[in-house]
Design an enzyme around this catalytic site. Structure first.
Site, PDB file in Angstrom:
ATOM      1  N   GLY A  95       0.769  -1.234   0.000  1.00  0.00           N
ATOM      2  CA  GLY A  95       0.000   0.000   0.000  1.00  0.00           C
ATOM      3  C   GLY A  95       0.802   1.287   0.000  1.00  0.00           C
ATOM      4  O   GLY A  95       0.340   2.311  -0.485  1.00  0.00           O
ATOM      5  N   ARG A  97      -4.931   0.867  -7.136  1.00  0.00           N
ATOM      6  CA  ARG A  97      -3.735   1.400  -6.471  1.00  0.00           C
ATOM      7  C   ARG A  97      -3.130   2.557  -7.260  1.00  0.00           C
ATOM      8  O   ARG A  97      -2.449   3.412  -6.707  1.00  0.00           O
ATOM      9  CB  ARG A  97      -2.671   0.306  -6.315  1.00  0.00           C
ATOM     10  CG  ARG A  97      -3.033  -0.816  -5.353  1.00  0.00           C
ATOM     11  CD  ARG A  97      -1.796  -1.622  -5.013  1.00  0.00           C
ATOM     12  NE  ARG A  97      -2.101  -2.914  -4.415  1.00  0.00           N
ATOM     13  CZ  ARG A  97      -2.233  -3.127  -3.106  1.00  0.00           C
ATOM     14  NH1 ARG A  97      -2.135  -2.124  -2.267  1.00  0.00           N
ATOM     15  NH2 ARG A  97      -2.484  -4.334  -2.636  1.00  0.00           N
ATOM     16  N   ASP A 122       0.512   3.403   4.274  1.00  0.00           N
ATOM     17  CA  ASP A 122      -0.493   4.185   3.560  1.00  0.00           C
ATOM     18  C   ASP A 122      -1.640   4.575   4.479  1.00  0.00           C
ATOM     19  O   ASP A 122      -2.118   5.698   4.443  1.00  0.00           O
ATOM     20  CB  ASP A 122      -1.009   3.427   2.324  1.00  0.00           C
ATOM     21  CG  ASP A 122      -1.529   2.037   2.649  1.00  0.00           C
ATOM     22  OD1 ASP A 122      -1.203   1.511   3.732  1.00  0.00           O
ATOM     23  OD2 ASP A 122      -2.270   1.476   1.827  1.00  0.00           O
ATOM     24  N   ASP A 179      -5.636   1.719  10.095  1.00  0.00           N
ATOM     25  CA  ASP A 179      -7.073   1.444  10.223  1.00  0.00           C
ATOM     26  C   ASP A 179      -7.313   0.876  11.627  1.00  0.00           C
ATOM     27  O   ASP A 179      -7.458   1.629  12.588  1.00  0.00           O
ATOM     28  CB  ASP A 179      -7.457   0.473   9.100  1.00  0.00           C
ATOM     29  CG  ASP A 179      -8.946   0.348   8.893  1.00  0.00           C
ATOM     30  OD1 ASP A 179      -9.704   0.657   9.829  1.00  0.00           O
ATOM     31  OD2 ASP A 179      -9.369  -0.062   7.812  1.00  0.00           O
ATOM     32  N   LYS A 221      -7.152   6.658  10.340  1.00  0.00           N
ATOM     33  CA  LYS A 221      -8.600   6.667  10.590  1.00  0.00           C
ATOM     34  C   LYS A 221      -8.963   7.030  12.024  1.00  0.00           C
ATOM     35  O   LYS A 221     -10.115   7.313  12.317  1.00  0.00           O
ATOM     36  CB  LYS A 221      -9.197   5.305  10.225  1.00  0.00           C
ATOM     37  CG  LYS A 221      -9.405   5.129   8.730  1.00  0.00           C
ATOM     38  CD  LYS A 221     -10.373   3.996   8.414  1.00  0.00           C
ATOM     39  CE  LYS A 221     -10.717   4.003   6.930  1.00  0.00           C
ATOM     40  NZ  LYS A 221     -11.559   2.845   6.546  1.00  0.00           N
TER      41      LYS A 221
HETATM   42  C1  PRP Z   1      -3.620  -2.483   4.561  1.00  0.00           C
HETATM   43  C2  PRP Z   1      -2.936  -1.132   4.583  1.00  0.00           C
HETATM   44  C3  PRP Z   1      -2.238  -1.131   5.901  1.00  0.00           C
HETATM   45  C4  PRP Z   1      -3.130  -1.991   6.778  1.00  0.00           C
HETATM   46  C5  PRP Z   1      -3.930  -1.121   7.679  1.00  0.00           C
HETATM   47  O1  PRP Z   1      -2.691  -3.403   4.103  1.00  0.00           O
HETATM   48  O2  PRP Z   1      -2.038  -1.003   3.503  1.00  0.00           O
HETATM   49  O3  PRP Z   1      -0.959  -1.696   5.822  1.00  0.00           O
HETATM   50  O4  PRP Z   1      -3.977  -2.733   5.906  1.00  0.00           O
HETATM   51  O5  PRP Z   1      -4.884  -1.861   8.378  1.00  0.00           O
HETATM   52  P1  PRP Z   1      -4.872  -2.107   9.948  1.00  0.00           P
HETATM   53  O6  PRP Z   1      -4.488  -0.823  10.631  1.00  0.00           O
HETATM   54  O7  PRP Z   1      -6.306  -2.505  10.213  1.00  0.00           O
HETATM   55  O8  PRP Z   1      -3.912  -3.222  10.249  1.00  0.00           O
HETATM   56  P2  PRP Z   1      -3.098  -4.795   3.454  1.00  0.00           P
HETATM   57  O9  PRP Z   1      -2.864  -5.875   4.460  1.00  0.00           O
HETATM   58  O10 PRP Z   1      -4.458  -4.707   2.841  1.00  0.00           O
HETATM   59  O11 PRP Z   1      -2.006  -5.006   2.338  1.00  0.00           O
HETATM   60  P3  PRP Z   1      -1.549  -4.027   1.139  1.00  0.00           P
HETATM   61  O12 PRP Z   1      -0.680  -2.967   1.766  1.00  0.00           O
HETATM   62  O13 PRP Z   1      -0.792  -4.945   0.253  1.00  0.00           O
HETATM   63  O14 PRP Z   1      -2.783  -3.450   0.480  1.00  0.00           O
END
Ligand code: PRP
Length: 193
Positions: A58, A179, A114, A117, A145
């Site tokens: 991300g 993306r 990125d 959450d 968030k």
């Molecule tokens: C997403 C995002 C963050 C994480 C945030 O990654 O890029 O790294 O989730 O979520 P959290 O705070 O609830 O843990 P994802 O695992 O979807 O992988 P990606 O970066 O490859 O999209």
């Protein structure tokens, strides 16, 4: 200078025909904020080895823009953790898929995300990185968030507080799509594929 027109929803072919609720952060706003973050980060590290560690996938767009705004020597490496799969909500499973090759001991580590959450990804990774005895460990995220409970480590550098919507673009995906959008948008309908 003739700047290329920036396509934006609606009608952006990159959106695969999906409707967006709104553009949460457009490309100009992101560019300005990334510049500010770069200046802040430059001032925060007057000395020492700085390793900017991007959390893939991300962070790849944000990191690429951010490091070009940091005016001091640095190295770049990446790590990969995955939690969501193709679901719209966090599964809670965070696993390390690729470990950085670079030595972390004695260096300033700036972990670039990125979005924060639930905070589960950070809470897992911070523990792992602290075991490598860095000189310092700080976190920079484009979006926060502000819904995470207790974080194992404070997030020092934040681009924007994010709305509580499903966001895509500028590195963020849904099922690996979107993306490459140069802006951050929220999807109107929950995709079923
Ligand atoms: C997403 C995002 C963050 C994480 C945030 O990654 O890029 O790294 O989730 O979520 P959290 O705070 O609830 O843990 P994802 O695992 O979807 O992988 P990606 O970066 O490859 O999209």
């Amino acid at each position: 200078m003739n700047a290329a027109p920036v396509a934006s929803a609606p009608g952006d072919p990159r959106l695969l025909g999906r409707d967006v609720r709104r553009i949460a952060f457009d490309a100009d706003r992101i560019r300005a904020r990334v510049g500010e973050l770069g200046r802040t980060i430059t001032e925060a590290y007057p000395d020492g080895d700085l390793l900017v560690l991007g959390l893939l996938k991300g962070s790849f767009v944000f990191l690429a823009d951010l490091v070009r705004e940091i005016r001091r020597p640095l190295h770049v490496d990446f790590l990969v953790a995955a939690s969501y799969g193709d679901a719209m909500i966090s599964s809670g499973n965070v696993r390390m898929v690729y470990d950085p090759e670079t030595e972390l001991e004695g260096k300033h580590i700036l972990l670039v995300e990125d979005i924060v959450d639930s905070g589960r990804t950070l809470n897992t990774l911070v523990g792992l990185l602290k075991q490598r005895a860095p000189r310092s460990l700080e976190i920079c995220t484009l979006l926060h968030k502000r819904i995470a409970g207790a974080l194992a480590h404070p997030v020092r550098f934040v681009g924007f507080d994010a709305p509580h919507e499903f966001l895509v673009g500028y590195g963020l995906d849904h099922a690996e799509n979107f993306r490459h959008l140069p802006y951050v948008a929220s999807l109107k309908q929950v995709p079923t594929d």
